[in-house]
Design a protein around this motif. Structure first.
Motif, PDB file in Angstrom:
ATOM      1  N   THR A 280      -1.930 -14.593   5.106  1.00  8.58           N
ATOM      2  CA  THR A 280      -1.479 -13.130   5.203  1.00  8.58           C
ATOM      3  C   THR A 280      -0.262 -13.194   5.853  1.00  8.58           C
ATOM      4  O   THR A 280      -0.285 -13.610   7.219  1.00  8.58           O
ATOM      5  CB  THR A 280      -2.457 -12.177   5.363  1.00  8.58           C
ATOM      6  N   PRO A 315       6.817 -10.432  -6.525  1.00  9.66           N
ATOM      7  CA  PRO A 315       6.443 -10.104  -4.822  1.00  9.66           C
ATOM      8  C   PRO A 315       5.251 -10.651  -4.695  1.00  9.66           C
ATOM      9  O   PRO A 315       4.197 -10.956  -5.820  1.00  9.66           O
ATOM     10  CB  PRO A 315       6.441  -8.498  -4.991  1.00  9.66           C
ATOM     11  N   PHE A 316       4.765 -10.818  -3.675  1.00  6.72           N
ATOM     12  CA  PHE A 316       3.492 -11.079  -2.916  1.00  6.72           C
ATOM     13  C   PHE A 316       2.506  -9.798  -3.203  1.00  6.72           C
ATOM     14  O   PHE A 316       3.255  -8.738  -3.224  1.00  6.72           O
ATOM     15  CB  PHE A 316       3.315 -11.589  -1.534  1.00  6.72           C
ATOM     16  N   THR A 318       0.783  -6.622  -1.868  1.00  2.10           N
ATOM     17  CA  THR A 318       1.115  -5.977  -0.682  1.00  2.10           C
ATOM     18  C   THR A 318       0.388  -4.781  -0.672  1.00  2.10           C
ATOM     19  O   THR A 318       0.246  -4.149  -1.595  1.00  2.10           O
ATOM     20  CB  THR A 318       2.771  -5.828  -0.635  1.00  2.10           C
ATOM     21  N   LEU A 343      11.945  -8.275  -0.979  1.00  7.00           N
ATOM     22  CA  LEU A 343      10.731  -9.017  -0.961  1.00  7.00           C
ATOM     23  C   LEU A 343       9.785  -8.561  -2.438  1.00  7.00           C
ATOM     24  O   LEU A 343       8.662  -8.440  -2.379  1.00  7.00           O
ATOM     25  CB  LEU A 343       9.790  -8.757   0.326  1.00  7.00           C
ATOM     26  N   LEU A 359       1.063  -8.932   3.445  1.00  9.51           N
ATOM     27  CA  LEU A 359       1.397  -9.469   2.002  1.00  9.51           C
ATOM     28  C   LEU A 359       0.127 -10.781   2.019  1.00  9.51           C
ATOM     29  O   LEU A 359       0.395 -11.477   2.742  1.00  9.51           O
ATOM     30  CB  LEU A 359       2.763 -10.007   2.143  1.00  9.51           C
ATOM     31  N   CYS A 362      -0.180 -15.845   0.676  1.00 15.15           N
ATOM     32  CA  CYS A 362       1.084 -16.332   0.961  1.00 15.15           C
ATOM     33  C   CYS A 362       0.714 -17.396   2.296  1.00 15.15           C
ATOM     34  O   CYS A 362       1.912 -17.655   3.016  1.00 15.15           O
ATOM     35  CB  CYS A 362       2.131 -15.369   1.447  1.00 15.15           C
TER      36      CYS A 362
END
Length: 400
Positions: A280, A315-316, A318, A343, A359, A362
């Motif tokens: 994260t 995007p990741f 979030t 992002l 996020l 990741c």
């Protein structure tokens, strides 16, 4: 099937870690990493080796964790070789890949006893000059077709810098027969990226086994390794399914049973599958603004810490930590003086300066892939949160 877990830890833990250690911060949860490895190891047949792809995340405490679990390691540079060398493992647990290996990298791999994945005749010839004993290597082959073609990072069946083109294999084998010490005793094919469909991976594996059978026949010697590469995928949204590793393992076991001519080991090189879910990125909002109908949250870190959204266009996952409210479209931007520093577009509640964002997913291709030096902003710190290893829920290993 239940929705995938996109965040490894709860909001209270994220808030505490951000307060204690500052942000931007990459947090890797050891329990999640261990669970992922153990699930994959239990699903795979005994003759399958897990070689963690160091390129996905070279954070030393994470490498130590996977080494303790029994992983081998796939290295793609001398820097990665040196990180793995610190683990004190036998060379049989180390693999060396890469399309442009320098002589010093080949020398280091040889000194470590690592198994080299040779990309071309140059690798074979240079190793032959280095070696003082018979040396078994794997040869990377770029298939002519019938393999994963959807991802531009891998490149499909078109021109590639990776490996020997399948059609050039006979000529390469003829040249290799003139080498004094180097012997090709394995096949390496890497043909997928972030694939979450076990059936598609198994189709690729079947094609690789067919190619390996032809290679073994041409060599007239038994293959010791069939390296199937990586590509084991993870979800990045709640709507994406998880890879069924039990189905993958059963299918690989069936392939091994259906090919009795092969008595060696199958190698898998998972990176993202093992490191991605445990990571994260914690980052705070610096300011917000609305510009011509778009709401922006400008963060203290961006493409200098996470480049994947710009490369992939996704995007990741979030969320705003410990903050509720109606969600609205928000564009995440970093602090860099370039419009490329984005992002992604996500759904978040109204934000204020100082709010903490998490996020998720990741842990792979996060810190290791970022434009860290661009504009000389501070680097994000990295942190291993380990409960099982220390018996302390806040036991940490933090990078300098």
């Amino acid at each position: 099937m239940s929705a995938p877990r996109l965040f490894a830890l709860d909001d209270a833990t994220y808030a505490k870690l951000a307060e204690e250690h500052g942000t931007p911060l990459f947090v890797y949860d050891a329990a999640t990493a261990r669970a992922g490895y153990r699930r994959l190891r239990a699903a795979l047949p005994e003759r399958a080796t897990i070689a963690f792809a160091v390129k996905s995340n070279p954070f030393q405490p994470l490498l130590e964790l996977f080494a303790e679990l029994g992983a081998s390691f796939d290295c793609a540079s001398i820097g990665e070789l040196e990180r793995v060398a610190r683990l004190g493992l036998p060379g049989s647990r180390v693999y060396m890949t890469g399309p442009g290996k320098r002589m010093e990298e080949l020398e280091r791999a040889y000194a470590m006893g690592a198994r080299v994945q040779c990309e071309g005749f140059e690798d074979l010839a240079r190793l032959d000059r280095i070696a003082t004993r018979e040396l078994h290597v794997n040869l990377r082959v770029h298939p002519a077709g019938g393999i994963e073609e959807r991802n531009r990072i891998i490149g499909g069946a078109g021109p590639s810098v990776f490996g020997i083109d399948e059609e050039d294999l006979p000529a390469t084998l003829d040249r290799a027969r003139g080498l004094e010490r180097v012997r090709i005793r394995g096949l390496h094919v890497f043909a997928a990226s972030n694939e979450r469909d076990a059936e598609r991976l198994l189709e690729t594996y079947a094609a690789v086994f067919a190619l390996a059978k032809r290679l073994q026949s041409d060599l007239g010697e038994p293959l010791e390794h069939i390296d199937l590469g990586g590509g084991l995928g993870i979800p990045y949204t709640s709507g994406e399914s998880e890879l069924d590793v039990e189905l993958l393992g059963a299918g690989l076991a069936a392939l091994l049973d259906a090919n009795p001519w092969f008595t060696g080991r199958a190698i898998l090189e998972p990176g993202r599958y093992l490191s991605g879910p445990c990571g994260t990125y914690l980052v705070r909002v610096i300011r917000t603004k609305r510009s011509r109908g778009t709401d922006f949250a400008i963060l203290e870190g961006g493409a200098n810490h996470l480049i994947r959204p710009a490369l992939i266009g996704q995007p990741f996952p979030t969320k705003a930590v410990a903050k509720s409210g109606a969600l609205k479209p928000t564009t995440l931007a970093g602090p860099l003086c370039t419009s490329l520093d984005r992002l992604g577009d996500v759904e978040l509640p109204d934000l204020e300066p100082g709010n903490l964002l998490a996020l998720g997913a990741c842990g792979a291709y996060g810190a290791t892939e970022a434009m860290t030096k661009f504009l000389s902003h501070p680097e994000a710190r990295e942190f291993l949160h380990d409960v099982e290893g220390a018996g302390d829920p806040l036991h940490t290993t933090l990078n300098p």
